[in-house]
Design a protein around this motif. Structure first.
Motif, PDB file in Angstrom:
ATOM      1  N   LEU A 257    -101.459  36.247 -18.368  1.00 14.42           N
ATOM      2  CA  LEU A 257    -100.398  37.652 -18.303  1.00 14.42           C
ATOM      3  C   LEU A 257    -101.272  38.321 -17.122  1.00 14.42           C
ATOM      4  O   LEU A 257    -100.380  38.751 -15.904  1.00 14.42           O
ATOM      5  N   TYR A 258    -102.299  38.557 -17.239  1.00 12.23           N
ATOM      6  CA  TYR A 258    -103.090  39.557 -15.983  1.00 12.23           C
ATOM      7  C   TYR A 258    -103.236  38.621 -14.899  1.00 12.23           C
ATOM      8  O   TYR A 258    -103.227  39.460 -13.653  1.00 12.23           O
TER       9      TYR A 258
ATOM     10  N   MET B  52    -103.367  33.190 -23.013  1.00 11.41           N
ATOM     11  CA  MET B  52    -102.242  34.091 -22.766  1.00 11.41           C
ATOM     12  C   MET B  52    -102.762  35.300 -22.082  1.00 11.41           C
ATOM     13  O   MET B  52    -102.002  35.892 -21.283  1.00 11.41           O
ATOM     14  N   GLU B  53    -103.685  35.561 -22.653  1.00 12.25           N
ATOM     15  CA  GLU B  53    -104.281  36.918 -22.041  1.00 12.25           C
ATOM     16  C   GLU B  53    -104.490  36.578 -20.266  1.00 12.25           C
ATOM     17  O   GLU B  53    -104.240  37.511 -19.686  1.00 12.25           O
TER      18      GLU B  53
ATOM     19  N   LEU C 249     -93.813  34.995 -23.153  1.00 14.42           N
ATOM     20  CA  LEU C 249     -95.142  35.064 -22.403  1.00 14.42           C
ATOM     21  C   LEU C 249     -94.774  36.078 -21.141  1.00 14.42           C
ATOM     22  O   LEU C 249     -93.866  35.750 -20.360  1.00 14.42           O
ATOM     23  N   PRO C 250     -95.423  37.074 -20.964  1.00  9.78           N
ATOM     24  CA  PRO C 250     -95.188  37.810 -19.762  1.00  9.78           C
ATOM     25  C   PRO C 250     -95.997  37.191 -18.544  1.00  9.78           C
ATOM     26  O   PRO C 250     -96.955  37.892 -18.142  1.00  9.78           O
TER      27      PRO C 250
END
Lengths: 179, 447
Positions: B371-372, B367-368, B195-196
């Motif tokens: 990340l952001y 996850m979206e 995961l970033p």
């Protein structure tokens, strides 16, 4: 399998079908893509593990029908994935990703009952799926695919899709696109 | 002592927490140095290593470890690194062996960690190398609880049960059989993905951030639960329960449900009558076995620092391993009752896969967001502005109706409490402090 003219004619027809199918996904015609899936579809992507030499056949990939894979599902579930994207509030795909499906190394692995009058064809290929998302996010999914296609009038239905992704720890945050 | 201005950046009194802790490489370094080297971490599950010689390679913090069962059936956790030049002694994920042989210079270790083979020992090392001092590096603290294996790198760490405190009542709801028998779970598979994002976004999500429910609107609209035709992403098992968000002095936090004295099974699994029958039966068996204790049922939770769970639908333990400030390796261990009928396991695993992880229709949206949220907090200007943790300030009771700091409304109290403890780790405080022993009465806690 004898590779005469009938083989290459059929292979040409199958390749055309696979390219058109990929095009439906890449042009986001998701409902039309669903129409290409058989009602008894098996859609399977195992998780792949690092195992000792000699244990690959037995243990490398998780198995369909048991335990946990990336995907091990039916048409109902794949349809839910499409419905979710079409809600417009599935934030992992809103805004929609840009996706290209490349298909290559196409081979007919099995044809039933005959090359001249095929009802069911098992097709092996390689896939390269590129996903570009929002501004900078991008993922590349590469692997081997085996499809079972069933004759449907002058076209085909996908009865089984097995995707062998060449990754161990998944290097993408999500598998939110359709393969 | 850390040189970071921890108290300025983590102000749990006012509910202001700096973005620095999510994006600064110094925090990542300090977390590994001061937090992951001390806290109890989840390593794996005994069902993954049932026989002598079985091993499962896991992670603790940013390091690879081997969980293995030795020839005498004792479970160990070792750093996966040769004592000689550091090569990983095991690069398989799981298997059975009598020796871990380093590929580099062929030093070999038995499954209890002892250095056995040293090539050319007589000619090159005789009289210098004492093999007994060069075993694989083993965790000083290991504890197995209801088949789950936990370890700490701190020899001074308190016993796991002290560390868990009353939070164990909630963990039990994940680990116990659905019919209330203690333990009895098995792992049916493990997701691993990158995961970033900063790992704390994930941990916080499970601490009881029920406020993010709107981000899952799409799955509730289409219905992916075991009664999908009614819509929603899972069954509403807790229709008449009091939702509670509970924090503990050790930093644990969760969202569970406290049912009324009399409560009935809520029909679920509408698509699978056989499975419905199983869970209905288990529900009443559990009530019969546990009595008043059966009133506690789980949603999500996070044991400090990075072990999260989903308690029932779905049912899994998740671990968020930091790779860097902005990259996390997520592992999810999916659980079922080991003795459940095949059809129950099958329906469960199919639901888990469509709900959870990178291919899970629910969690993709998490996850979206993570990340952001991470990426857009990295900027010079963004970092000047703290995150807001002011929801439901002070709105909790102590030990009422269950142990802990209990809120009956959605709250940032669990993350405020979590970061209060997090700050203590980063400041290198004593175990008395990390366990919150000064928080008696608990009202003196976070707010």
């Amino acid at each position: 399998m004898k590779k005469g003219l009938a083989y290459f004619e059929l292979k040409q027809e199958i390749e055309e079908f696979l390219y058109q199918e990929a095009d439906l996904l890449d042009t986001r015609k998701f409902r039309e893509w669903l129409d290409l899936l058989a009602e008894d579809l098996v859609y399977f992507m195992p998780i792949r593990r690092n195992v000792k030499f000699g244990e690959h056949d037995e243990r490398e990939n998780t198995r369909q029908g048991e335990g946990i894979s990336w995907f091990d599902e039916d048409k109902w579930t794949v349809t839910k994935r499409v419905e979710q994207i079409l809600t417009g509030v599935h934030y992992a795909e809103e805004p929609l990703s840009r996706v290209t499906h490349m298909v290559s190394n196409v081979r007919l692995l099995d044809v039933k009952p005959s090359m001249e009058d095929p009802d069911e064809v098992t097709v092996g290929c390689r896939f390269l799926v590129f996903q570009s998302r929002v501004e900078y996010e991008h993922y590349t999914f590469i692997g081997r695919r085996t499809d079972v296609l069933r004759r449907n009038g002058d076209s085909w239905l996908i009865a089984r899709r097995e995707l062998i992704l060449e990754q161990n720890v998944l290097l993408a945050k999500n598998l939110s696109i359709l393969f | 002592m850390t040189s970071l201005p921890i108290d300025q950046l983590i102000d749990t009194q006012r509910g202001l927490i700096s973005r620095e802790i999510f994006v600064s490489p110094e925090f990542h370094k300090e977390e590994l140095e001061r937090l992951f080297s001390r806290a109890w971490l989840f390593v794996g599950h005994e069902s993954q290593i049932p026989k002598p010689g079985d091993y499962f390679v896991s992670r603790m913090g940013d390091e690879s470890v081997i969980m293995c069962r030795d020839a005498q059936s004792k479970v160990h956790v070792f750093l996966n690194s040769c004592r000689h030049r550091g090569m990983k002694v095991c690069r398989y994920e799981q298997g059975n062996t009598s020796l871990f042989v380093c590929p580099y210079h062929s030093w070999s270790y038995t499954t209890d960690g002892k250095l056995q083979g040293v090539p050319l020992y007589r000619a090159l090392y005789e009289g210098t190398l004492d093999r007994s001092e060069w075993s694989l590096i083993e965790v000083p603290k290991l504890r197995i609880y209801k088949s789950t294996v936990w370890a700490s790198w701190d020899a001074e760490a308190p016993d796991l049960m002290t560390y868990l405190g009353d939070a164990v009542d909630h963990l039990d709801q994940v680990l116990d059989c659905r019919d209330g028998r203690p333990g009895g779970s098995e792992v049916i598979g493990v997701h691993k993905w990158i995961l970033p994002t900063n790992w704390k976004f994930a941990a916080e999500n499970f601490l009881g951030d029920s406020y993010h429910n709107p981000s899952h609107r799409s799955v509730d609209m289409i219905g992916i639960g075991p009664s999908a035709q009614r819509g929603q992403r899972r069954d509403n098992e807790y229709a008449k329960g009091q939702h509670v968000w509970v924090g503990f002095p050790q930093g644990h936090g969760m969202h569970s449900v406290h049912m009324p004295e009399q409560f009935e099974y809520q029909p679920g699994y509408a698509q699978y009558p056989e499975v419905e029958e199983y869970f209905r039966h288990a529900f009443y068996e559990r009530q019969r076995r546990l009595g008043n204790k059966a009133r506690l049922l789980p949603f999500t939770g996070n044991l400090f620092p990075n072990t999260s769970w989903h308690g029932r639908q779905p049912r899994a333990l998740c671990v968020w391993h930091p790779h860097s400030t902005t990259e996390t390796e997520a592992w999810r261990f999916f659980l079922v009752d080991a003795d459940a009928p095949a059809v129950v396991k099958d329906v469960s695993r199919r639901f888990y896969m469509r709900y959870s992880g990178p291919a899970g229709m629910t969690e993709q949206d998490d996850m979206e967001n993570w990340l952001y949220a991470t990426q857009s907090s990295k900027g010079t200007i963004a970092r000047r502005y703290p995150f807001n943790y002011q929801m439901s300030m002070g709105a909790y009771k102590v030990d009422d109706p269950i142990p802990g700091m209990v809120s009956t409304q959605i709250t940032d109290q669990t993350p405020r409490n979590y970061y209060r403890v997090y700050a203590r780790y980063l400041k290198g405080e004593s175990w008395d402090s990390l366990l919150g022993r000064d928080l008696a009465p608990l009202r003196a806690a976070a707010e």
